[in-house]
Motif scaffolding. Structure first.
Motif, PDB file in Angstrom:
ATOM      1  N   CYS A   1       0.839  -1.207   0.000  1.00 59.99           N
ATOM      2  CA  CYS A   1       0.000   0.000   0.000  1.00 59.99           C
ATOM      3  C   CYS A   1       0.870   1.252   0.000  1.00 59.99           C
ATOM      4  O   CYS A   1       0.607   2.204  -0.750  1.00 59.99           O
ATOM      5  CB  CYS A   1      -0.913   0.002   1.221  1.00 59.99           C
ATOM      6  N   SER A   2       1.908   1.265   0.829  1.00 58.12           N
ATOM      7  CA  SER A   2       2.803   2.428   0.903  1.00 58.12           C
ATOM      8  C   SER A   2       3.515   2.662  -0.420  1.00 58.12           C
ATOM      9  O   SER A   2       3.601   3.795  -0.902  1.00 58.12           O
ATOM     10  CB  SER A   2       3.834   2.226   2.024  1.00 58.12           C
TER      11      SER A   2
ATOM     12  N   ILE B   1      -9.302   3.688  -3.157  1.00 62.04           N
ATOM     13  CA  ILE B   1      -9.439   4.981  -2.487  1.00 62.04           C
ATOM     14  C   ILE B   1      -8.394   5.972  -2.983  1.00 62.04           C
ATOM     15  O   ILE B   1      -8.690   7.132  -3.281  1.00 62.04           O
ATOM     16  CB  ILE B   1      -9.337   4.803  -0.957  1.00 62.04           C
ATOM     17  N   LEU B   2      -7.137   5.512  -3.073  1.00 60.95           N
ATOM     18  CA  LEU B   2      -6.030   6.401  -3.457  1.00 60.95           C
ATOM     19  C   LEU B   2      -5.869   6.530  -4.969  1.00 60.95           C
ATOM     20  O   LEU B   2      -5.113   7.374  -5.440  1.00 60.95           O
ATOM     21  CB  LEU B   2      -4.716   5.891  -2.846  1.00 60.95           C
ATOM     22  N   LYS B   3      -6.561   5.652  -5.715  1.00 62.79           N
ATOM     23  CA  LYS B   3      -6.462   5.647  -7.184  1.00 62.79           C
ATOM     24  C   LYS B   3      -5.002   5.523  -7.625  1.00 62.79           C
ATOM     25  O   LYS B   3      -4.563   6.196  -8.565  1.00 62.79           O
ATOM     26  CB  LYS B   3      -7.086   6.919  -7.769  1.00 62.79           C
ATOM     27  N   CYS B   4      -4.245   4.662  -6.933  1.00 59.57           N
ATOM     28  CA  CYS B   4      -2.811   4.542  -7.231  1.00 59.57           C
ATOM     29  C   CYS B   4      -2.515   3.533  -8.328  1.00 59.57           C
ATOM     30  O   CYS B   4      -1.369   3.419  -8.765  1.00 59.57           O
ATOM     31  CB  CYS B   4      -2.025   4.221  -5.960  1.00 59.57           C
TER      32      CYS B   4
ATOM     33  N   LEU C   1      -7.302  -7.966   0.963  1.00 59.73           N
ATOM     34  CA  LEU C   1      -8.488  -7.195   0.558  1.00 59.73           C
ATOM     35  C   LEU C   1      -8.279  -5.710   0.832  1.00 59.73           C
ATOM     36  O   LEU C   1      -8.736  -4.854   0.064  1.00 59.73           O
ATOM     37  CB  LEU C   1      -9.723  -7.693   1.307  1.00 59.73           C
ATOM     38  N   ASN C   2      -7.583  -5.406   1.910  1.00 58.21           N
ATOM     39  CA  ASN C   2      -7.339  -4.007   2.248  1.00 58.21           C
ATOM     40  C   ASN C   2      -6.453  -3.318   1.212  1.00 58.21           C
ATOM     41  O   ASN C   2      -6.565  -2.110   0.998  1.00 58.21           O
ATOM     42  CB  ASN C   2      -6.692  -3.912   3.628  1.00 58.21           C
ATOM     43  N   ILE C   3      -5.576  -4.085   0.566  1.00 55.58           N
ATOM     44  CA  ILE C   3      -4.755  -3.519  -0.504  1.00 55.58           C
ATOM     45  C   ILE C   3      -5.644  -3.037  -1.647  1.00 55.58           C
ATOM     46  O   ILE C   3      -5.475  -1.926  -2.166  1.00 55.58           O
ATOM     47  CB  ILE C   3      -3.729  -4.553  -1.024  1.00 55.58           C
ATOM     48  N   PHE C   4      -6.608  -3.866  -2.043  1.00 54.19           N
ATOM     49  CA  PHE C   4      -7.512  -3.467  -3.123  1.00 54.19           C
ATOM     50  C   PHE C   4      -8.344  -2.257  -2.711  1.00 54.19           C
ATOM     51  O   PHE C   4      -8.589  -1.349  -3.524  1.00 54.19           O
ATOM     52  CB  PHE C   4      -8.416  -4.641  -3.506  1.00 54.19           C
TER      53      PHE C   4
END
Length: 425
Positions: free
Chosen positions: A282-283, A329-332, A321-324
Motif C-alpha cells: 500500500c505504501s 481509495i487512493l487511485k494509485c 483485501l485491504n490492498i484493493f
C-alpha cells in the motif's frame, strides 16, 4: 481460582520471574532459557493477563539491588520483546517504567565509552529497548542515532553461521520497530541498501530479517522524494515482494494446524512477514509510479495469495483485501490493472461466501460498485470512450457470469456504505 487457572502459562511465567532473585546467576540463566518455551506456549489471554508493568518493576529493582546481572535481565527481556513483536503486538507500557529510564541511561553511557565499550552489551540494550517500547516515535534523537548506528553495524555482519543469522535477524527486527523518520539526512541509507543488495545476491538473511530491513527502510524514507528511486529502481521492490508473496502463498498452502513448538514459531514469523510486506505494498503504490504491466502483476500476486489464505489465514486474507480497498481509495493503480489482475473475480467469490465477516463482504461489495462507477465515468471521456465501453462490457459480463446480481440480491443491501442507491464514501 481453580487448579487449571493456577497452572496456566501466564501464571507460571509471572511466578517464575518473581522468584529469579532467589537463585545464583548461573541458575537464573538456566531458568530464563526455560521461560522462553513458556512464553511461546501462551495465548493472547495468557499474555495479557501478565502484569508486565509489575515484572519490569521487579527486574529494575533486581538490577539496582544487584540481585540479578544485567546480562540475565537482557536475556529475559529479549525473549519478551521478540514474542511481543511477532506474536502478540500488545502494549507492555515499558516506556512508562523506571526500567526504561535505566536502559536509556545505560545505552547513552555505554556508547560514550571508548576503549572499554562493550559492543555486545550495547547491541543487546538497544534491541531490548526498541522491541519493548510500544511507540518509538518519541524516542529521543540521541537514542535513535545510537540504536540505528550500532544495530546496522551488527546487521552488516556477513558470516553465514546460524548464530550470526539469528543475531542479524534480531538487530533488523528491532530496527523495523522504529517509527517514521528521515534516513536521507542520516549516514545510514547506504548501509541498509548494502544489506538489502547483498541479500539479493547471496540470500544470506532469514526471511524475517530481510522483511525487517525493508520495513526499516520504508519507515525512514516514507516522506522522502527519493523513495521511488531507492525502493523502486535501485532495490527492485516489486520483483522482490512478488517473490516473497509467492513464498508466503506456498506456506499457507502447506500449513498444518498440528504443529511442533518450533513450527508454531515459524508460523508466527511468517504471519508477521506477510502482514508487513502487504502493508508495504500500500505504501509503495501510493508513493511510486509504476508501469501498467507491473501493477497488473502485483494485483495478480496479491489476488493469488488472497484466494489461498481465505480459509486458513484470515489476517492475511483481510490484509490482501485491504490492498484493493486502498488502491481504489487512493487511485494509485488504474481500474484496468485491478480487472486484469483478477481482483474483480475474487471480489465476487468473496461476496458468495456467507461465512465471511461483514467487513470483508463490505470491502468486496464496494469494490464492485466503485469499479463499475469509475468505468462509467471513463466512458464519458471521448479519448477513452471506445476502449472503456469494451472494458465495461467485459466487466459486466464477468459479473453476470459469476452471479454478481444474484449475490447482491441475496445479501439484501445490508451495507453501511450503500444508502438510497448511492455509494457512501
Amino acid at each position: 481460582m481453580n487448579e487449571a487457572e493456577a497452572l496456566r502459562p501466564g501464571k507460571i511465567f509471572f511466578l517464575s520471574v518473581s522468584e529469579l532473585c532467589l537463585f545464583s546467576s548461573k541458575k537464573q540463566k538456566q531458568k530464563i532459557e526455560k521461560l522462553d518455551g513458556i512464553i511461546w506456549e501462551m495465548d493472547r489471554k495468557d499474555f495479557c493477563s501478565i502484569s508486565m508493568f509489575s515484572i519490569f518493576g521487579q527486574l529494575g529493582m533486581m538490577i539496582t539491588e544487584k540481585k540479578m546481572k544485567v546480562e540475565n535481565v537482557i536475556l529475559l527481556l529479549k525473549q519478551i520483546g521478540y514474542c511481543k513483536v511477532l506474536k502478540f503486538r500488545e502494549s507492555l507500557r515499558f516506556e512508562k517504567t523506571s526500567l526504561c529510564e535505566v536502559f536509556e541511561k545505560m545505552i547513552v553511557d555505554e556508547d560514550k565509552k571508548d576503549e572499554k565499550k562493550n559492543e555486545k552489551m550495547l547491541i543487546d540494550l538497544c534491541e531490548c529497548y526498541l522491541l519493548l517500547r510500544e511507540s518509538n516515535y518519541d524516542v529521543p534523537d540521541e537514542l535513535v542515532s545510537i540504536c540505528i548506528r550500532c544495530l546496522l553495524k551488527a546487521a552488516l555482519c556477513k558470516e553465514e553461521s546460524e548464530e550470526v543469522r539469528k543475531e542479524v535477524e534480531m538487530a533488523l527486527l528491532a530496527l523495523s520497530n522504529i517509527g517514521y523518520g528521515d534516513t536521507s539526512k542520516e549516514p545510514y541509507l547506504s548501509e541498509i541498501k548494502e544489506i538489502i543488495l547483498y541479500h539479493q545476491e547471496h540470500r544470506n538473511l532469514t526471511r524475517l530479517a530481510y522483511q525487517s530491513a525493508w520495513s526499516f527502510l520504508f519507515n525512514r524514507l516514507f516522506m522522502q522524494n527519493e523513495i521511488e528511486d531507492v525502493v523502486g529502481n535501485e532495490l527492485h521492490y516489486v520483483r522482490e515482494v512478488s517473490g516473497e508473496l509467492d513464498e508466503i502463498r506456498k506456506w499457507v498452502e502447506q500449513k498444518n494446524e498440528e504443529k511442533e513448538e518450533e513450527m508454531k514459531r515459524k508460523d508466527e514469523k511468517m504471519r508477521r512477514i506477510a502482514e508487513v510486506w502487504l502493508r508495504s505494498i500500500c505504501s509503495f503504490f501510493s508513493r511510486c509510479k509504476v508501469a501498467d504491466e507491473v501493477a497488473i502483476g502485483m494485483v495478480a500476486d496479491v489476488t493469488r495469495l488472497c484466494r489461498t489464505s481465505r480459509e486458513n489465514e484470515r489476517m492475511i486474507f483481510s490484509a490482501c483485501l485491504n490492498i484493493f480497498k486502498t488502491m481504489l481509495i487512493l487511485k494509485c493503480v488504474k481500474i484496468e490493472a485491478l480487472l486484469k489482475g483478477g481482483a474483480s473475480k475474487l471480489a465476487v467469490e468473496v461476496l458468495q461466501q456467507s461465512t465471511l465477516t461483514n467487513l470483508n463482504t463490505n470491502i468486496c461489495f464496494k469494490f464492485c460498485l466503485v469499479v463499475s462507477e469509475r468505468l462509467e465515468k471513463k466512458m464519458n471521456n471521448e479519448m477513452e470512450a471506445k476502449e472503456m465501453k469494451r472494458v465495461k462490457m467485459e466487466f459486466d459480463e464477468e459479473m453476470e457470469e459469476e452471479g454478481y446480481e444474484d449475490t447482491i440480491l441475496s445479501l439484501n443491501g445490508s451495507f453501511y456504505f450503500f444508502r438510497d442507491g448511492k455509494i457512501v464514501y
